[in-house]
Design a protein around this motif. Structure first.
Motif, PDB file in Angstrom:
ATOM      1  N   VAL A 212       0.832  -1.203   0.000  1.00 46.05           N
ATOM      2  CA  VAL A 212       0.000   0.000   0.000  1.00 46.05           C
ATOM      3  C   VAL A 212       0.868   1.255   0.000  1.00 46.05           C
ATOM      4  O   VAL A 212       0.620   2.200  -0.772  1.00 46.05           O
ATOM      5  CB  VAL A 212      -0.952  -0.002   1.214  1.00 46.05           C
ATOM      6  CG1 VAL A 212      -1.632   1.360   1.375  1.00 46.05           C
ATOM      7  CG2 VAL A 212      -2.003  -1.095   1.061  1.00 46.05           C
ATOM      8  N   VAL A 213       1.899   1.286   0.861  1.00 45.13           N
ATOM      9  CA  VAL A 213       2.794   2.449   0.913  1.00 45.13           C
ATOM     10  C   VAL A 213       3.476   2.649  -0.437  1.00 45.13           C
ATOM     11  O   VAL A 213       3.591   3.793  -0.925  1.00 45.13           O
ATOM     12  CB  VAL A 213       3.841   2.271   2.031  1.00 45.13           C
ATOM     13  CG1 VAL A 213       4.911   3.352   1.937  1.00 45.13           C
ATOM     14  CG2 VAL A 213       3.177   2.323   3.401  1.00 45.13           C
ATOM     15  N   SER A 214       3.924   1.556  -1.051  1.00 40.78           N
ATOM     16  CA  SER A 214       4.576   1.655  -2.361  1.00 40.78           C
ATOM     17  C   SER A 214       3.632   2.257  -3.391  1.00 40.78           C
ATOM     18  O   SER A 214       4.024   3.134  -4.181  1.00 40.78           O
ATOM     19  CB  SER A 214       5.049   0.271  -2.816  1.00 40.78           C
ATOM     20  OG  SER A 214       6.010  -0.257  -1.935  1.00 40.78           O
ATOM     21  N   TYR A 215       2.361   1.817  -3.380  1.00 34.66           N
ATOM     22  CA  TYR A 215       1.417   2.313  -4.380  1.00 34.66           C
ATOM     23  C   TYR A 215       0.962   3.742  -4.097  1.00 34.66           C
ATOM     24  O   TYR A 215       0.646   4.482  -5.033  1.00 34.66           O
ATOM     25  CB  TYR A 215       0.218   1.362  -4.490  1.00 34.66           C
ATOM     26  CG  TYR A 215       0.473   0.283  -5.509  1.00 34.66           C
ATOM     27  CD1 TYR A 215       0.387   0.548  -6.868  1.00 34.66           C
ATOM     28  CD2 TYR A 215       0.826  -1.000  -5.120  1.00 34.66           C
ATOM     29  CE1 TYR A 215       0.641  -0.426  -7.809  1.00 34.66           C
ATOM     30  CE2 TYR A 215       1.085  -1.993  -6.048  1.00 34.66           C
ATOM     31  CZ  TYR A 215       0.998  -1.691  -7.395  1.00 34.66           C
ATOM     32  OH  TYR A 215       1.264  -2.663  -8.319  1.00 34.66           O
ATOM     33  N   VAL A 216       0.915   4.126  -2.840  1.00 38.81           N
ATOM     34  CA  VAL A 216       0.607   5.529  -2.529  1.00 38.81           C
ATOM     35  C   VAL A 216       1.695   6.440  -3.088  1.00 38.81           C
ATOM     36  O   VAL A 216       1.411   7.478  -3.708  1.00 38.81           O
ATOM     37  CB  VAL A 216       0.468   5.719  -1.007  1.00 38.81           C
ATOM     38  CG1 VAL A 216       0.429   7.207  -0.659  1.00 38.81           C
ATOM     39  CG2 VAL A 216      -0.797   5.044  -0.499  1.00 38.81           C
ATOM     40  N   LEU A 217       2.953   6.037  -2.893  1.00 38.60           N
ATOM     41  CA  LEU A 217       4.072   6.816  -3.440  1.00 38.60           C
ATOM     42  C   LEU A 217       4.076   6.787  -4.964  1.00 38.60           C
ATOM     43  O   LEU A 217       4.384   7.790  -5.619  1.00 38.60           O
ATOM     44  CB  LEU A 217       5.392   6.270  -2.892  1.00 38.60           C
ATOM     45  CG  LEU A 217       5.585   6.397  -1.379  1.00 38.60           C
ATOM     46  CD1 LEU A 217       6.872   5.687  -0.942  1.00 38.60           C
ATOM     47  CD2 LEU A 217       5.623   7.868  -0.958  1.00 38.60           C
ATOM     48  N   ILE A 218       3.721   5.633  -5.536  1.00 41.83           N
ATOM     49  CA  ILE A 218       3.670   5.512  -6.999  1.00 41.83           C
ATOM     50  C   ILE A 218       2.610   6.440  -7.575  1.00 41.83           C
ATOM     51  O   ILE A 218       2.854   7.195  -8.529  1.00 41.83           O
ATOM     52  CB  ILE A 218       3.385   4.054  -7.408  1.00 41.83           C
ATOM     53  CG1 ILE A 218       4.616   3.176  -7.161  1.00 41.83           C
ATOM     54  CG2 ILE A 218       2.972   3.970  -8.879  1.00 41.83           C
ATOM     55  CD1 ILE A 218       4.357   1.693  -7.327  1.00 41.83           C
ATOM     56  N   ILE A 219       1.411   6.402  -6.987  1.00 41.91           N
ATOM     57  CA  ILE A 219       0.299   7.205  -7.509  1.00 41.91           C
ATOM     58  C   ILE A 219       0.605   8.694  -7.366  1.00 41.91           C
ATOM     59  O   ILE A 219       0.334   9.491  -8.284  1.00 41.91           O
ATOM     60  CB  ILE A 219      -1.007   6.841  -6.772  1.00 41.91           C
ATOM     61  CG1 ILE A 219      -1.433   5.417  -7.151  1.00 41.91           C
ATOM     62  CG2 ILE A 219      -2.121   7.822  -7.123  1.00 41.91           C
ATOM     63  CD1 ILE A 219      -2.585   4.889  -6.332  1.00 41.91           C
ATOM     64  N   SER A 220       1.192   9.088  -6.234  1.00 44.36           N
ATOM     65  CA  SER A 220       1.534  10.503  -6.054  1.00 44.36           C
ATOM     66  C   SER A 220       2.571  10.949  -7.075  1.00 44.36           C
ATOM     67  O   SER A 220       2.527  12.092  -7.565  1.00 44.36           O
ATOM     68  CB  SER A 220       2.051  10.741  -4.640  1.00 44.36           C
ATOM     69  OG  SER A 220       3.247  10.012  -4.415  1.00 44.36           O
ATOM     70  N   SER A 221       3.506  10.062  -7.434  1.00 43.35           N
ATOM     71  CA  SER A 221       4.524  10.398  -8.436  1.00 43.35           C
ATOM     72  C   SER A 221       3.921  10.440  -9.836  1.00 43.35           C
ATOM     73  O   SER A 221       4.297  11.291 -10.658  1.00 43.35           O
ATOM     74  CB  SER A 221       5.657   9.375  -8.394  1.00 43.35           C
ATOM     75  OG  SER A 221       6.332   9.411  -7.162  1.00 43.35           O
ATOM     76  N   ILE A 222       2.979   9.534 -10.109  1.00 46.20           N
ATOM     77  CA  ILE A 222       2.361   9.498 -11.443  1.00 46.20           C
ATOM     78  C   ILE A 222       1.584  10.783 -11.715  1.00 46.20           C
ATOM     79  O   ILE A 222       1.619  11.324 -12.834  1.00 46.20           O
ATOM     80  CB  ILE A 222       1.448   8.265 -11.568  1.00 46.20           C
ATOM     81  CG1 ILE A 222       2.298   6.979 -11.651  1.00 46.20           C
ATOM     82  CG2 ILE A 222       0.542   8.375 -12.797  1.00 46.20           C
ATOM     83  CD1 ILE A 222       1.492   5.700 -11.679  1.00 46.20           C
ATOM     84  N   PHE A 223       0.875  11.292 -10.713  1.00 45.76           N
ATOM     85  CA  PHE A 223       0.097  12.509 -10.915  1.00 45.76           C
ATOM     86  C   PHE A 223       0.978  13.736 -11.155  1.00 45.76           C
ATOM     87  O   PHE A 223       0.489  14.768 -11.630  1.00 45.76           O
ATOM     88  CB  PHE A 223      -0.820  12.762  -9.719  1.00 45.76           C
ATOM     89  CG  PHE A 223      -2.055  11.908  -9.728  1.00 45.76           C
ATOM     90  CD1 PHE A 223      -2.919  11.918 -10.811  1.00 45.76           C
ATOM     91  CD2 PHE A 223      -2.352  11.085  -8.651  1.00 45.76           C
ATOM     92  CE1 PHE A 223      -4.056  11.141 -10.831  1.00 45.76           C
ATOM     93  CE2 PHE A 223      -3.486  10.297  -8.653  1.00 45.76           C
ATOM     94  CZ  PHE A 223      -4.344  10.324  -9.749  1.00 45.76           C
ATOM     95  N   LYS A 224       2.264  13.606 -10.826  1.00 45.22           N
ATOM     96  CA  LYS A 224       3.192  14.707 -11.072  1.00 45.22           C
ATOM     97  C   LYS A 224       3.733  14.697 -12.500  1.00 45.22           C
ATOM     98  O   LYS A 224       4.384  15.647 -12.922  1.00 45.22           O
ATOM     99  CB  LYS A 224       4.354  14.646 -10.081  1.00 45.22           C
ATOM    100  CG  LYS A 224       3.936  14.887  -8.632  1.00 45.22           C
ATOM    101  CD  LYS A 224       5.120  14.755  -7.691  1.00 45.22           C
ATOM    102  CE  LYS A 224       4.705  14.932  -6.237  1.00 45.22           C
ATOM    103  NZ  LYS A 224       5.852  14.755  -5.304  1.00 45.22           N
ATOM    104  N   ILE A 225       3.501  13.599 -13.235  1.00 46.84           N
ATOM    105  CA  ILE A 225       3.958  13.512 -14.625  1.00 46.84           C
ATOM    106  C   ILE A 225       3.121  14.462 -15.478  1.00 46.84           C
ATOM    107  O   ILE A 225       1.888  14.377 -15.474  1.00 46.84           O
ATOM    108  CB  ILE A 225       3.845  12.060 -15.149  1.00 46.84           C
ATOM    109  CG1 ILE A 225       4.730  11.131 -14.307  1.00 46.84           C
ATOM    110  CG2 ILE A 225       4.231  11.986 -16.625  1.00 46.84           C
ATOM    111  CD1 ILE A 225       4.600   9.661 -14.675  1.00 46.84           C
ATOM    112  N   PRO A 226       3.726  15.350 -16.222  1.00 49.05           N
ATOM    113  CA  PRO A 226       2.954  16.377 -16.940  1.00 49.05           C
ATOM    114  C   PRO A 226       2.108  15.833 -18.087  1.00 49.05           C
ATOM    115  O   PRO A 226       0.991  16.291 -18.304  1.00 49.05           O
ATOM    116  CB  PRO A 226       4.038  17.335 -17.456  1.00 49.05           C
ATOM    117  CG  PRO A 226       5.293  16.512 -17.493  1.00 49.05           C
ATOM    118  CD  PRO A 226       5.179  15.538 -16.372  1.00 49.05           C
ATOM    119  N   SER A 227       2.622  14.867 -18.835  1.00 45.27           N
ATOM    120  CA  SER A 227       1.903  14.394 -20.013  1.00 45.27           C
ATOM    121  C   SER A 227       0.918  13.279 -19.675  1.00 45.27           C
ATOM    122  O   SER A 227       1.181  12.445 -18.804  1.00 45.27           O
ATOM    123  CB  SER A 227       2.891  13.891 -21.072  1.00 45.27           C
ATOM    124  OG  SER A 227       3.558  12.737 -20.609  1.00 45.27           O
TER     125      SER A 227
END
Length: 313
Positions: A212-227
């Protein structure tokens, strides 16, 4: 004292249904079991043969498929024998089945946690990913998953093997699961129940927390991707693993991480069938259907076979 003894043989009740329906389920489960072995062996072979899939992600996937083969094999043959009418199992056989079932299941949870961390590093630290998750680290993590799971379950089964059981020795299940076995003991099993509950919580919830912690960090990083295309590509690399995690954790938490009297045993049997027979088949199918690299490799391999060529890239 006459009703107490060291166990030599248990009777597995299995499913209390008609003989015709048992034969029908035998055919269905036997077909699923063969298909599970075929699909998981196919993934292992595909990862081994194809150089494009010689990455950490697919090495862990092949390890997961290897675990799935033995995990379902620890239950399915005895389930099929039970449906065919042979419902007895020796006490040593019961302990061996219990040991491999929980050891392999725990290994699977640990591997899913490692796979989640691998996806986190690949998406959140792409530049450092090759140096962090190299081959040596991946192998060490895999060995740790196997070792911790088997050693911890060994002591759990050793604790249960010291119990004495009352007659009649009838287990209301289709395999030697711990909760129905503890109900047959003539001794006070409070300590064993606490140890089992702590074991289930520590294995399942710890690996779930890592995931869960890994995916929370993953999702937060994905939303920072501009495209938008970049976000879709990042999500696609996690979709298969996230789907498998949701199915597996959902069923196992329902079965083990709750009060034992919450649901009737028949409901537990159905959920255990889904967990031990159906899920090992779903996992390779999900990875093949939702993983772009695997689908492309399968298409090229199919094209090569049609044209009589050998395809390894």
């Amino acid at each position: 004292m006459e009703n107490q003894s060291s166990a030599t043989q248990f009777f597995l009740v299995g499913f209390t249904i008609s003989v015709e329906l048992q034969l029908f389920l035998f055919v269905v489960f036997f077909a699923i079991y063969l298909l599970t072995l075929t699909c998981n062996v196919g993934i292992i072979s595909l990862v081994y043969v194809n150089t494009r899939l010689h990455t950490t992600m697919y090495f862990l996937l092949s390890q997961l498929s290897f675990v799935e083969i033995w995990y379902t094999s620890s239950i399915a043959p005895k389930l099929l024998a039970n449906l065919a009418g042979w419902k007895y199992i020796s006490f040593p056989g019961c302990l061996f089945q219990m040991f491999f079932y929980f050891s392999l299941g725990s290994t699977e949870f640990f591997l899913l946690g490692v796979m989640a961390v691998d996806r986190y590093l690949a998406i959140c630290n792409p530049l450092r990913y090759p140096s962090i998750m190299n081959g040596q680290v991946c192998i060490q993590a895999t060995i740790t998953c196997w070792s911790v799971a088997f050693i911890s379950v060994f002591f759990l089964v050793l604790l249960i093997s010291r119990l004495t059981f009352c007659k009649p020795k009838i287990i209301n299940h289709f395999f030697c699961d711990i909760p129905p076995l503890l109900k047959l003991s003539c001794q006070d099993t409070f300590l064993e129940e606490i140890v089992v509950f702590f074991f289930a919580c520590s294995i399942i919830l710890t690996s779930l927390l890592i995931t869960v912690v890994s995916y929370v960090l993953i999702i937060s990083s994905i939303f920072k991707i501009p495209s938008t295309k970049g976000r879709q590509k990042a999500f696609s690399t996690c979709a298969s693993h996230f789907t498998v995690v949701t199915i597996l954790y959902g069923t196992v938490i329902f079965i083990y991480v709750r009060p034992s009297a919450s649901y009737p045993m028949d409901v537990n049997k159905v959920m255990n069938v889904f967990n031990t027979v159906v899920t090992p088949l779903l996992n390779p199918i999900i990875y093949c259907l939702r993983n772009k690299d695997v689908k492309e490799v399968l298409k090229k391999a199919k094209w090569s076979r049609r044209n009589g060529l050998s395809y390894t890239k």
